[in-house]
Every structure is written in C-alpha cells, then in structure tokens.
Write an enzyme that holds these catalytic residues in place. Sequence first.
Site, short mmCIF file in Angstrom:
data_model
loop_
_atom_site.label_atom_id
_atom_site.label_comp_id
_atom_site.label_asym_id
_atom_site.label_seq_id
_atom_site.Cartn_x
_atom_site.Cartn_y
_atom_site.Cartn_z
N GLU A 97 -5.66 -4.48 10.41
CA GLU A 97 -4.60 -3.49 10.82
C GLU A 97 -4.73 -2.79 12.02
O GLU A 97 -5.52 -1.67 12.03
CB GLU A 97 -4.38 -2.51 9.76
CG GLU A 97 -4.22 -3.17 8.30
CD GLU A 97 -3.83 -2.15 7.41
OE1 GLU A 97 -2.42 -2.44 7.10
OE2 GLU A 97 -4.40 -1.34 7.05
N GLU A 120 -6.76 5.01 7.79
CA GLU A 120 -6.29 6.32 7.52
C GLU A 120 -7.56 6.96 6.61
O GLU A 120 -8.03 8.13 6.98
CB GLU A 120 -5.08 6.53 6.50
CG GLU A 120 -3.82 6.40 7.22
CD GLU A 120 -2.85 5.62 6.76
OE1 GLU A 120 -2.58 5.70 5.38
OE2 GLU A 120 -1.93 5.01 7.38
N SER A 140 3.23 -2.18 10.14
CA SER A 140 4.74 -2.28 10.49
C SER A 140 5.47 -3.65 10.21
O SER A 140 6.46 -4.11 10.85
CB SER A 140 5.06 -2.06 11.88
OG SER A 140 4.70 -0.60 12.21
N ASN A 152 0.97 -1.24 -0.08
CA ASN A 152 -0.02 0.00 0.12
C ASN A 152 0.89 1.17 0.10
O ASN A 152 1.48 1.71 1.02
CB ASN A 152 -0.94 -0.14 1.21
CG ASN A 152 -1.88 1.28 1.51
OD1 ASN A 152 -1.85 2.22 0.40
ND2 ASN A 152 -2.34 1.43 2.76
N TRP A 153 0.98 1.92 -1.08
CA TRP A 153 1.79 2.98 -1.30
C TRP A 153 1.39 4.24 -0.78
O TRP A 153 2.23 5.21 -0.61
CB TRP A 153 2.22 3.25 -2.66
CG TRP A 153 3.48 2.21 -3.19
CD1 TRP A 153 3.98 1.02 -2.65
CD2 TRP A 153 4.44 2.50 -4.28
NE1 TRP A 153 5.04 0.57 -3.07
CE2 TRP A 153 5.34 1.47 -4.23
CE3 TRP A 153 4.56 3.39 -5.30
CZ2 TRP A 153 6.34 1.34 -5.12
CZ3 TRP A 153 5.57 3.19 -6.07
CH2 TRP A 153 6.50 2.35 -6.08
N LYS A 154 0.21 4.31 -0.39
CA LYS A 154 -0.51 5.51 0.31
C LYS A 154 -0.10 6.85 -0.57
O LYS A 154 -0.27 6.54 -1.82
CB LYS A 154 0.07 5.59 1.65
CG LYS A 154 -0.19 4.25 2.61
CD LYS A 154 0.09 4.49 3.96
CE LYS A 154 -0.06 3.21 4.65
NZ LYS A 154 0.13 3.29 6.08
N GLY A 175 2.75 2.26 10.66
CA GLY A 175 3.66 3.36 10.56
C GLY A 175 4.32 3.61 11.88
O GLY A 175 5.28 4.75 11.79
N HIS A 203 -9.49 1.74 4.30
CA HIS A 203 -8.32 1.92 5.23
C HIS A 203 -8.44 2.80 6.64
O HIS A 203 -9.09 3.59 6.44
CB HIS A 203 -6.97 2.25 4.51
CG HIS A 203 -5.93 2.13 5.08
ND1 HIS A 203 -5.16 3.09 6.08
CD2 HIS A 203 -4.86 1.28 4.84
CE1 HIS A 203 -4.07 2.63 6.69
NE2 HIS A 203 -3.72 1.78 5.81
P1 PGA Z 1 2.88 0.32 7.49
O1 PGA Z 1 1.35 0.42 7.02
O2 PGA Z 1 3.39 -1.02 6.92
O3 PGA Z 1 3.53 1.40 7.08
O4 PGA Z 1 2.83 0.37 9.15
C1 PGA Z 1 0.43 -0.48 6.77
C2 PGA Z 1 -0.87 -0.14 6.17
O5 PGA Z 1 -1.26 1.14 6.69
O6 PGA Z 1 -1.55 -0.69 5.43
#
Ligand code: PGA
Length: 248
Positions: free
Chosen positions: A163, A95, A208, A10-12, A169, A93
């Site tokens: 998640e 976020e 992470s 997931n490159w966000k 992150g 997600h």
């Molecule tokens: P991360 O993000 O691996 O940077 O913790 C995972 C995600 O939000 O899908």
Amino acid sequence: MANRKYIVGNWKMNGLRAQLSDIAAIAAIAANNEGADVGICPPATLIAAAAEANPGFAIGAQDCHFAESGAHTGCLSAAMLKEAGATYSILGHSERRADQQEGDAEVKAKAEAVHATDMGAIICVGETEEERDAGQAIEIVTIQLARSFPSGASADWLTIAYEPVWAIGTGRVPAASDVEEMHAAIRVKLGELMGQGSDDVRILYGGSMNGGNAAELLAIPNVDGGLVGGASLTAAKFGPIIEAAASS
Ligand code: PGA
C-alpha cells in the site's frame, strides 16, 4: 500466478451497528462470486455481531496486540479477536505505523501472535511519496517486508499488502508499471525470506482501489487481490470490486 484473488475491505474507524446491514449485503455478493475470496475488517466493536450474523464470511480485525494478555490498556489479544469471530487480522497498516508508531519488529511479533492463535495475518508495507520521489520505494518496501516478516511463515496464513502511503484515501493510484515492478520485487524478496511456497503467498495491492480501476489493477502480474478502504464501506461500491476479482 494462479493464486485465487483475495479482496479485503478495511473499514478503519468507520461503522456502527447500523452498518451491519452493509456487511450482510457484501457477504451476499461474496457468496454469489465464488471465484474470489472476500473479507471485511470492521472496527473491533462490530466483529462479534458481524461474524455471528454472517457465518462462513471472513471477518477480520484491523490490529492485534503481540502479547497473550497483560497490562496493555485498550489493546486486544489474538485470542480475544478470535473468540469474537475474527479469523485473521490486518497488521502494520501505514496509519498505525504513523499514528501509533508501530515499527517492523512489533509488526513481526504481532504476526507471530496471530499465527500462534491459528489466525491469518495481512502484513502491510508501503513507501511514502518522498521515498518514491527519491527513487527508494523498492528498497524501503523490501526492507520493511524483511524486518516485519514472521518466523514460520506460510501461504496458508500469511498475506502481504503493498500500500503506497500516498495512494491511500487520495484517489491517486500508481502507474501499472510501478505496481508490477513493486509486486515483482516483493515476490523475489518472499522467495529469499521463505524459499519454497513463496509463490503461493498472496500479494494484495491497496490504495484507492475502486470499482473503476479494480479490473486493471487485478490484471497486473503478482497482484493477487486488493486491500480496499473507502470503496469497501457499502455493497454498492465494494460489489463491483468483488465481481472484478471473481472474473479475473
Ligand atoms: P483506500 O484505503 O482504499 O481508502 O485508499 C486502503 C487502505 O488503507 O487499506
């Protein structure tokens, strides 16, 4: 679980055209590791170029509107994403649930829209740190799953990603026993929600995951893969995760 591992990057909001070479390098590693299914969800601006340059490699989207078309400025429909070359989309997600106030009903509608367009869906669920500290993690996540759950679900197109919000992150990863407990609870809830075929729905862990912890996480029962943010941005970081998945 005999499920083939599934690793999705997931490159966000990261990546310009210069980073297409990273996707090509990741696709090459995936082609050499046939034991796992691998994909990358770049920002929408790179989907078409990434899909065209890497035929056979699974490019996905990070979000999708639930409507087919209409007055939704700035949004993209499933048909648009599919035409660009995405074969699936991450949905709900944390976020987006936080930044865009996406609720479970909206996530469910998005998943149904994606399926109606013959794409796959990865629905994300997860608790906050406060919810875990209050002992509510399993209750919160299973309710989120039930409320976000699309009608007509089948393992052919639906994937779940657990998640924990506090692990995304941050470099913090839950204890293996907590991941095992949560994935088992999700598996039971999937059985209640869809009955037959629920064992084949892949449940990814996200938060992470990196080259150093992937093998351990992927060995946990009911962990059928990973949704990877930061460590998916380069082939050097993502490659070891793909290799761990292919050999687990
Ligand atoms: P991360 O993000 O691996 O940077 O913790 C995972 C995600 O939000 O899908």
